[in-house]
Design a protein around this motif. Structure first.
Motif, PDB file in Angstrom:
ATOM      1  N   PHE A  44       0.809  -1.219   0.000  1.00  0.00           N
ATOM      2  CA  PHE A  44       0.000   0.000   0.000  1.00  0.00           C
ATOM      3  C   PHE A  44       0.848   1.277   0.000  1.00  0.00           C
ATOM      4  CE2 PHE A  44      -2.718  -3.368   1.382  1.00  0.00           C
ATOM      5  CZ  PHE A  44      -3.884  -3.111   0.678  1.00  0.00           C
ATOM      6  N   ARG A  45       2.138   1.125  -0.287  1.00  0.00           N
ATOM      7  CA  ARG A  45       3.027   2.294  -0.327  1.00  0.00           C
ATOM      8  C   ARG A  45       2.910   2.985  -1.675  1.00  0.00           C
ATOM      9  NH1 ARG A  45       6.550   3.815   2.927  1.00  0.00           N
ATOM     10  NH2 ARG A  45       6.914   1.773   3.861  1.00  0.00           N
ATOM     11  N   ASP A  46       2.712   4.292  -1.631  1.00  0.00           N
ATOM     12  CA  ASP A  46       2.776   5.132  -2.820  1.00  0.00           C
ATOM     13  C   ASP A  46       4.244   5.536  -2.943  1.00  0.00           C
ATOM     14  OD1 ASP A  46       2.926   7.402  -4.524  1.00  0.00           O
ATOM     15  OD2 ASP A  46       0.801   7.825  -4.177  1.00  0.00           O
ATOM     16  N   VAL A  47       4.952   4.888  -3.845  1.00  0.00           N
ATOM     17  CA  VAL A  47       6.401   5.084  -3.967  1.00  0.00           C
ATOM     18  C   VAL A  47       6.722   6.542  -4.278  1.00  0.00           C
ATOM     19  CG1 VAL A  47       8.480   4.346  -5.196  1.00  0.00           C
ATOM     20  CG2 VAL A  47       6.674   2.697  -4.688  1.00  0.00           C
ATOM     21  N   ARG A  48       5.911   7.167  -5.086  1.00  0.00           N
ATOM     22  CA  ARG A  48       6.137   8.558  -5.467  1.00  0.00           C
ATOM     23  C   ARG A  48       6.117   9.470  -4.240  1.00  0.00           C
ATOM     24  NH1 ARG A  48       2.541  12.325  -6.271  1.00  0.00           N
ATOM     25  NH2 ARG A  48       0.806  10.867  -6.270  1.00  0.00           N
ATOM     26  N   ARG A  49       5.160   9.224  -3.326  1.00  0.00           N
ATOM     27  CA  ARG A  49       5.020  10.049  -2.125  1.00  0.00           C
ATOM     28  C   ARG A  49       5.848   9.537  -0.952  1.00  0.00           C
ATOM     29  NH1 ARG A  49      -0.837  12.606  -1.635  1.00  0.00           N
ATOM     30  NH2 ARG A  49      -0.030  12.970   0.441  1.00  0.00           N
ATOM     31  N   GLY A  50       6.216   8.256  -0.980  1.00  0.00           N
ATOM     32  CA  GLY A  50       6.926   7.661   0.145  1.00  0.00           C
ATOM     33  C   GLY A  50       6.038   7.487   1.366  1.00  0.00           C
ATOM     34  N   GLN A  51       4.739   7.295   1.120  1.00  0.00           N
ATOM     35  CA  GLN A  51       3.761   7.172   2.201  1.00  0.00           C
ATOM     36  C   GLN A  51       2.839   5.987   1.941  1.00  0.00           C
ATOM     37  OE1 GLN A  51       2.331  11.298   1.523  1.00  0.00           O
ATOM     38  NE2 GLN A  51       2.342  11.444   3.768  1.00  0.00           N
ATOM     39  N   ILE A  52       2.186   5.549   3.010  1.00  0.00           N
ATOM     40  CA  ILE A  52       1.195   4.475   2.914  1.00  0.00           C
ATOM     41  C   ILE A  52      -0.164   5.091   2.610  1.00  0.00           C
ATOM     42  CG2 ILE A  52       0.076   2.564   4.157  1.00  0.00           C
ATOM     43  CD1 ILE A  52       3.150   2.274   3.778  1.00  0.00           C
ATOM     44  N   ARG A  53      -0.868   4.520   1.650  1.00  0.00           N
ATOM     45  CA  ARG A  53      -2.233   4.979   1.338  1.00  0.00           C
ATOM     46  C   ARG A  53      -3.149   4.415   2.423  1.00  0.00           C
ATOM     47  NH1 ARG A  53      -5.429   6.751  -3.217  1.00  0.00           N
ATOM     48  NH2 ARG A  53      -7.362   7.286  -2.156  1.00  0.00           N
ATOM     49  N   ALA A  54      -3.389   5.215   3.462  1.00  0.00           N
ATOM     50  CA  ALA A  54      -4.056   4.771   4.683  1.00  0.00           C
ATOM     51  C   ALA A  54      -5.470   4.264   4.439  1.00  0.00           C
ATOM     52  CB  ALA A  54      -4.083   5.909   5.703  1.00  0.00           C
ATOM     53  N   ASP A  55      -6.256   4.979   3.631  1.00  0.00           N
ATOM     54  CA  ASP A  55      -7.645   4.564   3.413  1.00  0.00           C
ATOM     55  C   ASP A  55      -7.716   3.251   2.639  1.00  0.00           C
ATOM     56  OD1 ASP A  55      -6.584   5.992   1.252  1.00  0.00           O
ATOM     57  OD2 ASP A  55      -8.481   6.956   0.740  1.00  0.00           O
ATOM     58  N   ALA A  56      -6.812   3.050   1.704  1.00  0.00           N
ATOM     59  CA  ALA A  56      -6.796   1.786   0.950  1.00  0.00           C
ATOM     60  C   ALA A  56      -6.410   0.623   1.854  1.00  0.00           C
ATOM     61  CB  ALA A  56      -5.829   1.888  -0.226  1.00  0.00           C
ATOM     62  N   LEU A  57      -5.416   0.825   2.724  1.00  0.00           N
ATOM     63  CA  LEU A  57      -5.015  -0.216   3.673  1.00  0.00           C
ATOM     64  C   LEU A  57      -6.152  -0.526   4.634  1.00  0.00           C
ATOM     65  CD1 LEU A  57      -2.939  -2.108   4.946  1.00  0.00           C
ATOM     66  CD2 LEU A  57      -2.011  -0.133   6.188  1.00  0.00           C
ATOM     67  N   LEU A  58      -6.817   0.499   5.130  1.00  0.00           N
ATOM     68  CA  LEU A  58      -7.959   0.308   6.037  1.00  0.00           C
ATOM     69  C   LEU A  58      -9.070  -0.480   5.347  1.00  0.00           C
ATOM     70  CD1 LEU A  58      -9.167   1.144   8.867  1.00  0.00           C
ATOM     71  CD2 LEU A  58     -10.306   2.978   7.610  1.00  0.00           C
ATOM     72  N   ASN A  59      -9.418  -0.099   4.131  1.00  0.00           N
ATOM     73  CA  ASN A  59     -10.483  -0.794   3.392  1.00  0.00           C
ATOM     74  C   ASN A  59     -10.125  -2.251   3.111  1.00  0.00           C
ATOM     75  OD1 ASN A  59     -12.164   1.453   3.308  1.00  0.00           O
ATOM     76  ND2 ASN A  59     -11.341   2.160   1.352  1.00  0.00           N
ATOM     77  N   TYR A  60      -8.855  -2.520   2.874  1.00  0.00           N
ATOM     78  CA  TYR A  60      -8.406  -3.882   2.630  1.00  0.00           C
ATOM     79  C   TYR A  60      -8.491  -4.724   3.903  1.00  0.00           C
ATOM     80  CZ  TYR A  60      -5.166  -7.757   1.876  1.00  0.00           C
ATOM     81  OH  TYR A  60      -4.597  -9.007   1.817  1.00  0.00           O
ATOM     82  N   LEU A  61      -8.032  -4.165   5.014  1.00  0.00           N
ATOM     83  CA  LEU A  61      -7.927  -4.939   6.257  1.00  0.00           C
ATOM     84  C   LEU A  61      -9.233  -5.072   7.036  1.00  0.00           C
ATOM     85  CD1 LEU A  61      -4.534  -3.725   7.732  1.00  0.00           C
ATOM     86  CD2 LEU A  61      -5.063  -5.979   6.780  1.00  0.00           C
ATOM     87  N   GLU A  62     -10.071  -4.048   7.005  1.00  0.00           N
ATOM     88  CA  GLU A  62     -11.243  -4.047   7.892  1.00  0.00           C
ATOM     89  C   GLU A  62     -12.118  -5.294   7.782  1.00  0.00           C
ATOM     90  OE1 GLU A  62     -13.824  -1.424  10.453  1.00  0.00           O
ATOM     91  OE2 GLU A  62     -13.908  -0.613   8.422  1.00  0.00           O
ATOM     92  N   PRO A  63     -12.496  -5.740   6.608  1.00  0.00           N
ATOM     93  CA  PRO A  63     -13.340  -6.947   6.568  1.00  0.00           C
ATOM     94  C   PRO A  63     -12.607  -8.201   7.047  1.00  0.00           C
ATOM     95  CG  PRO A  63     -12.840  -6.197   4.337  1.00  0.00           C
ATOM     96  CD  PRO A  63     -12.274  -5.183   5.273  1.00  0.00           C
ATOM     97  N   ARG A  64     -11.301  -8.146   7.068  1.00  0.00           N
ATOM     98  CA  ARG A  64     -10.502  -9.313   7.464  1.00  0.00           C
ATOM     99  C   ARG A  64     -10.265  -9.411   8.965  1.00  0.00           C
ATOM    100  NH1 ARG A  64      -9.487  -7.772   2.442  1.00  0.00           N
ATOM    101  NH2 ARG A  64      -8.873  -9.313   0.891  1.00  0.00           N
ATOM    102  N   VAL A  65     -10.536  -8.335   9.713  1.00  0.00           N
ATOM    103  CA  VAL A  65     -10.241  -8.357  11.146  1.00  0.00           C
ATOM    104  C   VAL A  65     -11.475  -8.431  12.039  1.00  0.00           C
ATOM    105  CG1 VAL A  65      -8.063  -7.127  10.850  1.00  0.00           C
ATOM    106  CG2 VAL A  65     -10.133  -5.846  11.426  1.00  0.00           C
ATOM    107  N   ARG A  66     -12.659  -8.345  11.476  1.00  0.00           N
ATOM    108  CA  ARG A  66     -13.874  -8.404  12.311  1.00  0.00           C
ATOM    109  C   ARG A  66     -13.876  -9.679  13.137  1.00  0.00           C
ATOM    110  NH1 ARG A  66     -17.190  -4.364  12.615  1.00  0.00           N
ATOM    111  NH2 ARG A  66     -17.292  -2.977  10.836  1.00  0.00           N
ATOM    112  N   GLY A  67     -13.953  -9.518  14.440  1.00  0.00           N
ATOM    113  CA  GLY A  67     -13.998 -10.664  15.337  1.00  0.00           C
ATOM    114  C   GLY A  67     -12.688 -11.418  15.470  1.00  0.00           C
ATOM    115  N   TYR A  68     -11.576 -10.823  15.037  1.00  0.00           N
ATOM    116  CA  TYR A  68     -10.271 -11.475  15.092  1.00  0.00           C
ATOM    117  C   TYR A  68      -9.958 -11.904  16.519  1.00  0.00           C
ATOM    118  CZ  TYR A  68      -5.185 -12.020  14.744  1.00  0.00           C
ATOM    119  OH  TYR A  68      -3.905 -12.495  14.801  1.00  0.00           O
ATOM    120  N   GLU A  69      -9.819 -13.176  16.731  1.00  0.00           N
ATOM    121  CA  GLU A  69      -9.480 -13.766  18.032  1.00  0.00           C
ATOM    122  C   GLU A  69     -10.350 -13.237  19.166  1.00  0.00           C
ATOM    123  OE1 GLU A  69      -5.334 -13.870  19.029  1.00  0.00           O
ATOM    124  OE2 GLU A  69      -4.747 -14.531  17.029  1.00  0.00           O
TER     125      GLU A  69
END
Length: 172
Positions: A44-69
């Motif tokens: 999720f790193r934008d190489v041009r900016r040198g930053q993580i695209r936070a909203d894209a990472l959040l959207n990717y992870l959120e459905p995967r962590v519901r009820g995690y452990e």
């Protein structure tokens, strides 16, 4: 009682979970675990900016962590810089009522105790959003929107009376 898991790349003090519990009126149980997010960050790193695209990472992870452990909320403390479209950077990101929050620490650096205090404020801020709180107009409340690191330093780790009352009702 809500259970919160903090997954962190940053070494946090042993009493960090107790501090989070304290500011959430001991209505939650908090556990921290150290981890490494390099694989995720590279996706999720934008190489041009040198930053993580936070909203894209959040959207990717959120459905995967519901009820995690069995945890109700998960906070990732990421030792990097994040942004969302339209903003140069973000200290953190989540969705109101969501199960996942991301906190980015690159711009929170300072001497050790200041660094930890800033991380605590951002963790509490993002958790507030996950429980349904919006931004507050009181610049001393942890739910105040931080546009700069000075805003983060000015606000306390505590919630104002209005936000705490709402938080208590949401957590009960």
């Amino acid at each position: 009682m809500k259970k919160i898991l903090i997954l962190t790349e940053v070494e946090l003090p042993g009493d960090f979970p107790t501090q989070v519990e304290h500011y959430l009126d001991n209505l939650v149980q908090v556990e921290t675990r150290n981890t490494d997010f390099e694989g995720l960050k590279s996706q999720f790193r934008d190489v041009r900016r040198g930053q993580i695209r936070a909203d894209a990472l959040l959207n990717y992870l959120e459905p995967r962590v519901r009820g995690y452990e069995g945890f109700d909320r998960i906070v990732l403390v990421i030792n990097d810089d994040g942004y969302v479209e339209g903003l140069n950077f973000v200290f953190g990101v989540t969705k109101i009522g969501g199960a996942l929050a991301l906190v980015f620490t690159k711009r929170l650096h300072g001497e050790q105790s200041l660094h930890i205090a800033r991380i605590l404020k951002e963790v509490l801020h993002e958790l507030g959003h996950t429980f349904g709180l919006d931004h507050c107009t009181d610049p001393r409340c942890v739910m105040y929107f931080s546009n700069t690191i000075e805003d983060t330093d000015r606000k306390g780790p505590g919630y104002c009376q209005k936000c705490m009352a709402r938080l208590r009702s949401l957590l009960r």
